[in-house]
Scaffold this motif. Structure first.
Motif, PDB file in Angstrom:
ATOM      1  N   GLU A   1      69.101  80.808  53.347  1.00 37.76           N
ATOM      2  CA  GLU A   1      68.442  81.927  52.721  1.00 37.76           C
ATOM      3  C   GLU A   1      68.723  83.399  53.272  1.00 37.76           C
ATOM      4  O   GLU A   1      69.123  84.309  52.841  1.00 37.76           O
ATOM      5  N   THR A   2      68.862  83.172  54.615  1.00 38.25           N
ATOM      6  CA  THR A   2      69.243  84.759  55.478  1.00 38.25           C
ATOM      7  C   THR A   2      70.809  84.894  54.997  1.00 38.25           C
ATOM      8  O   THR A   2      71.099  85.820  54.722  1.00 38.25           O
ATOM      9  N   GLN A   3      71.680  83.788  55.250  1.00 34.33           N
ATOM     10  CA  GLN A   3      72.913  84.121  54.863  1.00 34.33           C
ATOM     11  C   GLN A   3      73.216  84.555  53.391  1.00 34.33           C
ATOM     12  O   GLN A   3      74.053  85.736  53.161  1.00 34.33           O
ATOM     13  N   ARG A   4      72.272  84.219  52.182  1.00 30.97           N
ATOM     14  CA  ARG A   4      72.594  84.610  50.872  1.00 30.97           C
ATOM     15  C   ARG A   4      72.139  86.157  51.022  1.00 30.97           C
ATOM     16  O   ARG A   4      72.648  87.019  50.284  1.00 30.97           O
ATOM     17  N   THR A   5      70.850  86.395  51.583  1.00 30.21           N
ATOM     18  CA  THR A   5      70.500  87.782  51.632  1.00 30.21           C
ATOM     19  C   THR A   5      71.503  88.778  52.124  1.00 30.21           C
ATOM     20  O   THR A   5      71.733  89.677  51.660  1.00 30.21           O
ATOM     21  N   ALA A   6      72.197  88.392  53.136  1.00 26.92           N
ATOM     22  CA  ALA A   6      73.097  89.025  53.822  1.00 26.92           C
ATOM     23  C   ALA A   6      74.486  89.379  52.849  1.00 26.92           C
ATOM     24  O   ALA A   6      74.734  90.541  52.777  1.00 26.92           O
ATOM     25  N   GLU A   7      74.733  88.242  52.112  1.00 27.90           N
ATOM     26  CA  GLU A   7      75.841  88.454  51.330  1.00 27.90           C
ATOM     27  C   GLU A   7      75.745  89.321  50.182  1.00 27.90           C
ATOM     28  O   GLU A   7      76.221  90.092  49.652  1.00 27.90           O
ATOM     29  N   ARG A   8      74.322  89.486  49.741  1.00 26.37           N
ATOM     30  CA  ARG A   8      73.832  90.172  48.493  1.00 26.37           C
ATOM     31  C   ARG A   8      73.930  91.731  48.904  1.00 26.37           C
ATOM     32  O   ARG A   8      74.434  92.549  48.411  1.00 26.37           O
TER      33      ARG A   8
END
Length: 93
Positions: free
Chosen positions: A38-45
């Protein structure tokens, strides 16, 4: 081989580190320090949003994002050894 070298004293100080010490376990280390999904997805967004805005404002520029890890904890503990910059120093452009 040289007699002068036998009597020389050498002092090496500081915190010595090399990626070579961990070369044989780098997959394990990468996995251990990987961000949760979830942190990775947030950073990518976040990156996509900001890259899109930059590309709209300056379409001819090839943008590159660079991450900087700022260690402060140990530097605050040893103020006489390190330059103690405030957050404004790291935000300067």
């Amino acid at each position: 081989k040289d007699a002068a070298c036998k009597s020389a004293q050498v002092f090496v100080g500081g915190i010595l580190q090399s990626f070579k010490y961990f070369d044989n376990v780098h997959p394990t280390i990468r996995q251990a320090f990987a961000a949760p999904p979830e942190t990775q997805r947030t950073a990518e967004r976040w990156l996509a949003k900001h890259k899109g805005a930059l590309m709209q404002s300056e379409p001819k520029v090839q943008w590159t994002f660079v991450g900087v890890h700022v260690r402060r904890g140990d530097k605050l503990a040893y103020k006489n050894l390190y330059f103690n910059a405030n957050w404004g120093y790291y935000r300067m452009g």
